[in-house]
Design an enzyme around this catalytic site. Sequence first.
Site, short mmCIF file in Angstrom:
data_model
loop_
_atom_site.label_atom_id
_atom_site.label_comp_id
_atom_site.label_asym_id
_atom_site.label_seq_id
_atom_site.Cartn_x
_atom_site.Cartn_y
_atom_site.Cartn_z
N THR B 190 41.46 55.96 61.46
CA THR B 190 40.27 56.60 61.96
C THR B 190 40.10 56.82 63.45
O THR B 190 40.31 55.96 64.28
CB THR B 190 39.00 55.86 61.50
OG1 THR B 190 39.00 55.86 60.10
CG2 THR B 190 37.77 56.54 62.00
N SER B 405 48.28 44.78 55.91
CA SER B 405 46.85 44.40 56.01
C SER B 405 46.66 43.06 55.30
O SER B 405 47.40 42.72 54.40
CB SER B 405 46.00 45.48 55.37
OG SER B 405 46.35 45.62 54.01
#
Lengths: 405, 405
Positions: B190, B405
Amino acid sequence: MAVGPGTLPDFFPVAGIKLGIASAGIKAPGRKDIVVFELAPETRVAGIFTRNQFCAAPVVLSRRHLSEGAPRYLLVNTGNANAGTGERGLSDALACCDALAGRAGVSVAQVLPFSTGVIGEPLPVSKIIDALPEALAGAREDRWQEAASGIMTTDTRPKGASRQVDLGGHTVTISGISKGAGMIRPNMATMLGFIATDARLTPDVIQALASELGETSFNRITIDGDTSTNDACMLMASGQYSGPEIAADSPLLPALREALKDVYLELAHAIVRDGEGATKFVTIDVAGAATQQEALDVAYTVAHSPLVKTALFASDPNWGRILAAVGRAGIDDLDLNALEIYLGDVCLVRSGGRADDYTEERGQAVMNEEEITIAIDLKRGAIRETVWTCDFSHDYVTINAEYRS
Amino acid sequence: MAVGPGTLPDFFPVAGIKLGIASAGIKAPGRKDIVVFELAPETRVAGIFTRNQFCAAPVVLSRRHLSEGAPRYLLVNTGNANAGTGERGLSDALACCDALAGRAGVSVAQVLPFSTGVIGEPLPVSKIIDALPEALAGAREDRWQEAASGIMTTDTRPKGASRQVDLGGHTVTISGISKGAGMIRPNMATMLGFIATDARLTPDVIQALASELGETSFNRITIDGDTSTNDACMLMASGQYSGPEIAADSPLLPALREALKDVYLELAHAIVRDGEGATKFVTIDVAGAATQQEALDVAYTVAHSPLVKTALFASDPNWGRILAAVGRAGIDDLDLNALEIYLGDVCLVRSGGRADDYTEERGQAVMNEEEITIAIDLKRGAIRETVWTCDFSHDYVTINAEYRS
């Protein structure tokens, strides 16, 4: 690095197609850098070429000669692409064709030139011309193996495929070689494929097969998306087998097409397996598309995504990266809740998010393999397209950042 | 790594725009991960959002709320993107907006949510709701610096820009922050931008400025071509300056547009400079195009070419790679003999090949710089477009291959 075994097959000679090899000393003294295909008079030839607007002089000339006459010779050199060379490049390529034509007693338009290697350097015309006698004198039907090595540039291994199949009681032979590892080592660009058969094909059939099979194999592989200025894939049919001429309505055509398709795919896949720095061979299979274009858009967006490719390198079942790539492929009215994404046989994405039955363990098991399929079902139609690619490794950066011509 | 100095400016507070910061503990205890913008009642808001079809729940909801009412709060969280989360993602985002609306005494449609971070994990709704009192209680106009850090994910440094300009005797203030480093650390995706001014703008002017300036800045930068699911860039105008409302025909508009454009570009460029593994800041300038689309096609093909990007990393003036990228950009009738390619002020390509006056030394001198311009003149028309990108380094592969992650 390369994916899978890299051994050449035992090549079946193709009646009517002779191969001559020579050293012109373009890159290094003694290295085989010239390959000449000598075609029997009745041979028909068709091919596909790069769509890069900056196509190299030999591509311009091969296209022109192919439209003018019946080719008798293909002249391939490595070490110099004769690309980005302007008008001089054209006259240089023509000089080489002219020398070969004069020596062989054919017209210049019957010689198709192919070059691969450094961009922007003048073609060493006299070196190439000096090597022609050696190449012509030694032309034989059984030199496919040497030719596979003779067209290599930065390839780490030679690439070939060969088949014999029965066609209504007549044995047909198909042999082919390819080179390339992406656009790749930029200045050492180019994907080349040469496929020969002794089948007898009508002009429209050989043209259709060359277009269709080239499109679904060589034009469906991608290492880094960088189309070369010199790409070409040629199909030669000598017509010397014992069977009848094969026209579009021949009952023999489907079996021949299948056999040729196997050879085309094997040669194209070999280029991906030898992709620069490749550690994975990846199949991207997009089904359920409404149009061919949208299937290809999705497949290439996934295949070219640096994030997907680095995840593949890391054997990381990072489904978010695949999902994001599908989402940005340019289809405006995707039904996110309908589409499904699979890694091997493991469903990653369903109902707009991670599949309920997905586990990291199952994704990881698929990712650990050397050959991986990413399958995307868009659930919009009946069109399906497949492209093949490799991962994106440290070696890719090393090779392309540290290389200086 | 990052290109150029990374210091934040001294931010001018924007009258009517307060910023609240809090720790919700989404990623790590104590880290500031919530930023709330509190807007004075008259504030007008417009923005642009990701075109990725898999857009995240907060993007869906922000678009909807923006169309329904006058926003009073922007609620930004990092650490979780709330993307790929299906229907649950929408209700989770709505629950956070609802909690903030209830506490602040506004309607839920007056709250716009923004999320960035891991894809595919449920949003930690209660953690976010629990952090709202801290964020609201501490909202002040002078907390831009903390907010710049509070919206970071994998950014190596905070990004901000601030200006005051005179508009017909009235001082206008513009301050903004951004985050992002490409699609980038995929699951930590993002690009976000928040720009505020105290100017008073009509609804059509703020909408036009948000679209136009977002398009020519945030939508013209690319790290790796991977559009995020959560990208958004918002413009807020509180109207609290001393001057008149600015409509489309206002003589004050051109100067305001220029000042805003500076801030937009500085914030967008800061994202490129902080691109993953970036060592070069690269401007791709395409002039002489017949249409905007072809200018952008050429610019992005060059900007996304892994071969061009690795050459930039290697400071290698490899003009063949740039030429090949231009050639495959999809313009069918390029005049290869007319177009010109420059590296800085050095002409690389002219008359279909390497420029006569080009030398490796001159090319190398430009390539050694940290900021590089590749200029392409297509000589087909009068359209010009610019995009900004960075190079492709070992660190890019390391960051994206080794991240889990």
